[in-house]
Write an enzyme that holds these catalytic residues in place. Structure first.
Site, PDB file in Angstrom:
ATOM      1  N   ASP A   5       0.814  -1.215   0.000  1.00 38.24           N
ATOM      2  CA  ASP A   5       0.000   0.000   0.000  1.00 38.24           C
ATOM      3  C   ASP A   5       0.850   1.269   0.000  1.00 38.24           C
ATOM      4  OD1 ASP A   5       0.977  -0.386   2.584  1.00 38.24           O
ATOM      5  OD2 ASP A   5      -0.977  -0.687   3.495  1.00 38.24           O
ATOM      6  N   ASN A  34      -7.546  -2.665  14.102  1.00 36.57           N
ATOM      7  CA  ASN A  34      -8.949  -2.986  13.789  1.00 36.57           C
ATOM      8  C   ASN A  34      -9.044  -4.196  12.856  1.00 36.57           C
ATOM      9  OD1 ASN A  34      -8.014  -1.934  11.410  1.00 36.57           O
ATOM     10  ND2 ASN A  34      -9.416  -0.173  11.347  1.00 36.57           N
ATOM     11  N   HIS A  37      -7.200  -4.640  10.098  1.00 35.68           N
ATOM     12  CA  HIS A  37      -6.907  -4.394   8.688  1.00 35.68           C
ATOM     13  C   HIS A  37      -5.599  -5.050   8.261  1.00 35.68           C
ATOM     14  CE1 HIS A  37      -4.836  -0.277   9.602  1.00 35.68           C
ATOM     15  NE2 HIS A  37      -3.896  -1.103   9.224  1.00 35.68           N
ATOM     16  N   GLU A  66      -9.577  -1.802   5.179  1.00 31.19           N
ATOM     17  CA  GLU A  66     -10.237  -1.444   6.430  1.00 31.19           C
ATOM     18  C   GLU A  66     -11.528  -2.252   6.603  1.00 31.19           C
ATOM     19  OE1 GLU A  66      -8.624   0.218   8.484  1.00 31.19           O
ATOM     20  OE2 GLU A  66      -8.155   2.276   7.918  1.00 31.19           O
TER      21      GLU A  66
END
Ligand code: GLP
Length: 243
Positions: free
Chosen positions: A67, A136, A138, A143
């Site tokens: 990313d 979280n 990810h 996400e």
């Protein structure tokens, strides 16, 4: 799925670097999927050390990162391209023209993502994908959401990710709100996946990822369905998992 328990961050990094080294030795022209964040820094340090000792040769390796922040240039010291150069590529004999990171400066999201999917396809496929785990759940910047996003796409970062990543920026306002990331399909197509997880703050999410329901609300939970996943986590990260 194989789970290796490491004593601490240092031990996790050595174990992960051993697995990556094995991949490079077995297939010198392999394609490595690489990650950023605090989790892989120690792994990269260890790889550099073994390269310096003459035990590793990166000259035929291709790397494809997960990313990149949208809007950051490769020279920005917060960009993931900069991170990779600084933490790994500048210290080993990899051919930089075969190291790929999404183009954060491409403002046309469709073009940036298509170009990146083509890079992945033309590489012949990722042999080993290294992943960190967001608080979280990810992976890359996939996400939590309504559906598993497939290929490279542009994401709006969640508040929790902006909060977690602000430590690298001068202020929270400086954290980009969007990023380009490989999708779940790209990640799941990797032949092998290596996940590194460290620290008590990841213990609850790691338990959900490994033993909870497979749901887009916890993106990494999809890894339960991949047939070659190795988790290297330290004792603190594994503290909620019954031994
Ligand atoms: C970041 C990256 C992820 C990384 C994760 C965990 O937002 N996009 O690829 O794995 O968050 O980061 P860390 O290792 O610093 O906890």
């Amino acid at each position: 799925m194989i789970i290796y328990k490491a004593a601490d961050y240092h031990d996790m990094s050595r174990k992960a670097a051993n697995i990556i080294s094995a991949q490079i030795i077995m297939k010198p022209d392999c394609v490595l999927g690489l990650a950023t964040g605090s989790s892989p820094v120690g792994t990269y340090k260890q790889l550099i050390e073994w390269y310096e000792k003459g035990d590793l040769d990166f000259s035929k390796v291709t790397s494809i990162n997960l990313d990149e922040y949208k809007g950051l240039s490769p020279d920005s010291d917060q960009s993931y391209r900069y991170f990779m150069n600084n933490n790994l590529f500048d210290h080993i004999n990899i051919d930089k023209s075969r190291t790929f990171v999404p183009n954060g400066l491409e403002s046309d999201a469709r073009k940036a993502c298509n170009d990146y999917n083509n890079i992945i396809a033309n590489s012949g496929g990722i042999d080993l994908q290294l992943l960190g785990l967001g608080h979280n759940g990810h992976i890359g910047f996939n996400e939590p959401g309504e559906a598993f996003e497939k290929e490279t796409h542009c994401v709006n970062l969640t508040e929790s990710t902006i909060e977690a990543n602000k430590r690298f920026f001068a202020s929270e306002a400086d954290v980009p709100r969007q990023a380009y990331t490989m999708g779940i399909k790209n990640i799941m197509q990797a032949k092998k996946i290596l996940v590194i997880v460290s620290g008590e703050s990841k213990a609850a999410i790691l338990k959900e990822v490994l033993y909870g329901p497979i749901t887009p609300a916890v993106p990494a939970s999809i890894l339960q369905l991949h047939n070659d996943v190795t988790i290297v986590a330290d004792e603190a990260a594994l503290s909620l998992i019954p031994q």
